[in-house]
Design an enzyme around this catalytic site. Sequence first.
Site, PDB file in Angstrom:
ATOM      1  CB  SER A 151      -0.899   0.016   1.241  1.00 38.41           C
ATOM      2  OG  SER A 151      -1.545   1.266   1.393  1.00 38.41           O
TER       3      SER A 151
ATOM      4  CE1 TYR B 159      -4.504  -2.054   4.588  1.00 40.55           C
ATOM      5  CE2 TYR B 159      -3.765   0.169   4.025  1.00 40.55           C
ATOM      6  CZ  TYR B 159      -4.160  -1.102   3.641  1.00 40.55           C
ATOM      7  OH  TYR B 159      -4.194  -1.416   2.306  1.00 40.55           O
TER       8      TYR B 159
END
Length: 334
Positions: free
Chosen positions: A126, A151
């Site tokens: 990501s 995350y």
Amino acid sequence: MKYLVTGAAGFIGSAVVEKLVATGHEIVGIDNINDYYDTALKYARLKRIGHKNFRLVELDIADRESIRQLFESESFDRVIHLAAQAGVRYSIENPHAYADSNLVGYLNILEGCRNTKVQHLVYASSSSIYGLNNKTPFATSDSVDHPVSLYAATKKSNELMAHSYSHLYDIPTTGLRFFTVYGSWGRPDMAPFIFTRKILDGETIDINNNGDMWRDFTHIDDVVEGVVRIADVIPNRDESWTAESGTPATSSAPYAVYNIGHGSPINLMGFVKAIEDELGIEAKKNFRDMQPGDVYQTYADVEDLFEATGYKPKVGVKEGVAEFIRWYRDFYNK
């Protein structure tokens, strides 16, 4: 080829499956169809695929024994691992869900690849791992040691775990850092979806950091093309590489990391304006401070992806927003 695609009912996963089956590959997809967002949308994505070369196995990647049995019984050539607990803000509310899926589940996939000699593991990282980095554009040669959400930390961990398995077991692995993916069949928890829904329903949209934010919005068609192409670019060992002189995106192990972004960030207010123009409605706006876990800017350097695959993103924001809104109006009868 026989592929395993995890997260096959997800936004990116279902689109990748659709592309792969169209080019003649056999696909086994897995997804636990959790209720993080509307499961009806997930089932609709799966129905859209509807191809004889695709079948779904409904299971959780955190189920170690089921994953082991799946790998042993299927003998996959390649794995595209897209299943994860997504969302920056939700990681603040429910951190254990991220440990279960993004760490334990990811380890189970690595073990499956190790034990069955998979040719290539491609997995989702990501853009959020760039965290506190200020230098732009974000390049895979940059240090990424200061994530600002759990995350992001789990995605950084995935890259480190992949490297250890590439080094120890000679498993070729490629990580893909996705930058703000949007488009038809997208995720309801992301800004393009939220803005469109609220504007159409006459609700107020929240504008973080008073609109002073930049995002490298990347259309799903460009992302899928990049994923499918990179699956054919299997990294090799580079015995001349050293940690002191080499980039963190490569290694002496068969390991690589790439950005997948458009490479041209736009201001958040510009993106909102594109939605307003396409809908023909001016949004009601609530300007507020930066939210926990947010970053000011994302901006992808995609030169290494172009060098590896020969592909650069093509879909501009105006075209991409129009495509998404056409889908949204049709799917939700708006």
